[in-house]
Design a protein around this motif. Structure first.
Motif, short mmCIF file in Angstrom:
data_model
loop_
_atom_site.label_atom_id
_atom_site.label_comp_id
_atom_site.label_asym_id
_atom_site.label_seq_id
_atom_site.Cartn_x
_atom_site.Cartn_y
_atom_site.Cartn_z
N ASN A 7 -7.94 -11.62 10.35
CA ASN A 7 -6.99 -11.69 11.47
C ASN A 7 -5.55 -11.83 10.98
OD1 ASN A 7 -9.01 -11.44 13.36
ND2 ASN A 7 -9.24 -13.64 13.68
N GLU A 12 -4.38 -8.49 9.58
CA GLU A 12 -4.15 -7.50 10.66
C GLU A 12 -2.84 -7.79 11.38
OE1 GLU A 12 -5.74 -4.64 11.01
OE2 GLU A 12 -6.79 -5.37 9.24
N ALA A 13 -2.51 -9.07 11.53
CA ALA A 13 -1.22 -9.41 12.15
C ALA A 13 -0.07 -8.85 11.31
CB ALA A 13 -1.10 -10.94 12.29
N ALA A 26 -0.31 -6.22 9.21
CA ALA A 26 -0.37 -4.76 9.34
C ALA A 26 0.30 -4.29 10.63
CB ALA A 26 -1.82 -4.29 9.28
N ASN A 27 0.11 -5.04 11.70
CA ASN A 27 0.72 -4.67 12.99
C ASN A 27 2.24 -4.74 12.94
OD1 ASN A 27 -1.74 -4.14 14.18
ND2 ASN A 27 -1.99 -6.21 14.99
N ARG A 52 3.41 -1.64 11.15
CA ARG A 52 3.34 -0.45 12.01
C ARG A 52 4.46 -0.45 13.05
NH1 ARG A 52 -2.43 -1.93 11.82
NH2 ARG A 52 -3.34 -0.71 10.11
N ALA A 53 4.81 -1.64 13.54
CA ALA A 53 5.91 -1.74 14.51
C ALA A 53 7.23 -1.29 13.91
CB ALA A 53 6.02 -3.17 15.03
#
Length: 304
Positions: free
Chosen positions: A55, A58-59, A61-62, A65-66
């Motif tokens: 988790n 992934e935070a 990675a997000n 991507r932003a």
């Protein structure tokens, strides 16, 4: 093709290899711990759970991507800790240098071969066996390459000593036009508050002219002082032994104006914001129990 380009720690990030916490394997036995912080959590029964670490990554990675950063991930290996991608290779200019890491971590490099296929073979360097070097110890900074090392006669006794003098000399040979500046780091197997596993555990540039520093991470006061003089005292955030232990210097820059930091680093995050930087906060406290944080788990491939 991937046209590698990394000349510093903070220019605008375009592509990055982010490690993975999937299929991370069982809790290591104490005798198999790579560093004192992991050992501490193994013995205390507080070693991080795989789901929590997934988790957290992934935070991160997000956030990438932003900001329109291309994110590569390693192939997931069975029962293998692949979180710290900075350990297995690193990029300087247009060259990717394979790190000569602890032998039982060799398969981690094989798990990024699908990324290396996008890189011209001439731009991948394989140092000779006597060269020990890991990406956490290597920081390109404009005309300089800063390298953390440990050259004590007891180097072989320290699993926490990751970059040797041959590693420093190798980088000098490969990048003769750069000024390579090495720093002797304090090592401890027993005390995580006395152990600078890599240079990025006690030092990191942020923005265009600022730095996070921990004096006790350096064995030679003159070398620490050189960094203070170079960045200038008013531009330096000096961290305590406890903050080093919590990995305050292991944040990660997306650009000179944007830093990703752990959400609990209140004192640091306020300092950065007071100096006009945008701080993207992520939960990363579970991953930090393994002795690494944001910089350790990322390997920049392209910065503008």
């Amino acid at each position: 093709m991937l046209h590698l380009n990394v000349n510093d720690e903070t220019s605008r990030l375009r592509a990055v290899l982010l490690g993975t916490a999937r299929n991370n394997g069982p809790i290591p036995k104490p005798e198999n711990a790579y560093d004192p912080k992991s050992l501490q959590h193994i013995l205390a029964g507080t070693y991080p759970k795989e789901a929590d670490m997934i988790n957290e990554m992934e935070a991160l990675a997000n956030i990438f991507r932003a900001y329109n950063v291309e994110v590569f991930r390693p192939e997931v290996l069975e029962d293998c800790n692949q979180i710290f991608s900075r350990d297995i290779a690193f990029v300087i200019e247009d060259k990717l240098i394979k790190a000569n890491i602890l032998p039982d971590r060799e398969e981690e490099f094989d798990a990024i071969l699908h990324v290396l296929e996008y890189i011209h073979p001439d731009n991948i360097l394989y140092p000779p066996e006597e060269v020990h070097i890991e990406g956490g110890d290597v920081m390109p900074w404009n005309n300089y390459i800063f390298i953390g090392t440990y050259t004590g006669h007891d180097y072989p006794d320290y699993i926490t000593a990751r970059t040797n003098w041959e590693g420093v000399e190798y980088i000098k040979r490969m990048f003769p036009h750069k000024e390579v500046k090495s720093f002797e780091l304090r090592k401890s197997i027993a005390n995580p508050k006395e152990n600078a596993l890599h240079l990025d555990c006690c030092f990191q540039p942020v923005g265009k002219d600022k730095a996070i520093l921990h004096k006790n991470g350096f064995l030679v006061e003159d070398e620490y002082q050189w960094l203070v003089d170079y960045f200038e005292k008013e531009n330096i955030f000096e961290i305590t032994a406890d903050e080093m232990y919590r990995m305050f210097s292991n944040v990660f820059s997306i650009s000179p104006d944007v830093v990703v930091s752990e959400r609990n680093f209140t004192r640091l995050n306020n300092w950065l914001r007071d100096r006009g930087l945008t701080v993207e906060e992520v939960p990363y406290a579970e991953i930090s129990k393994q002795g690494g944080l944001l910089r350790c788990s990322t390997m920049p491939l392209i910065r503008d």
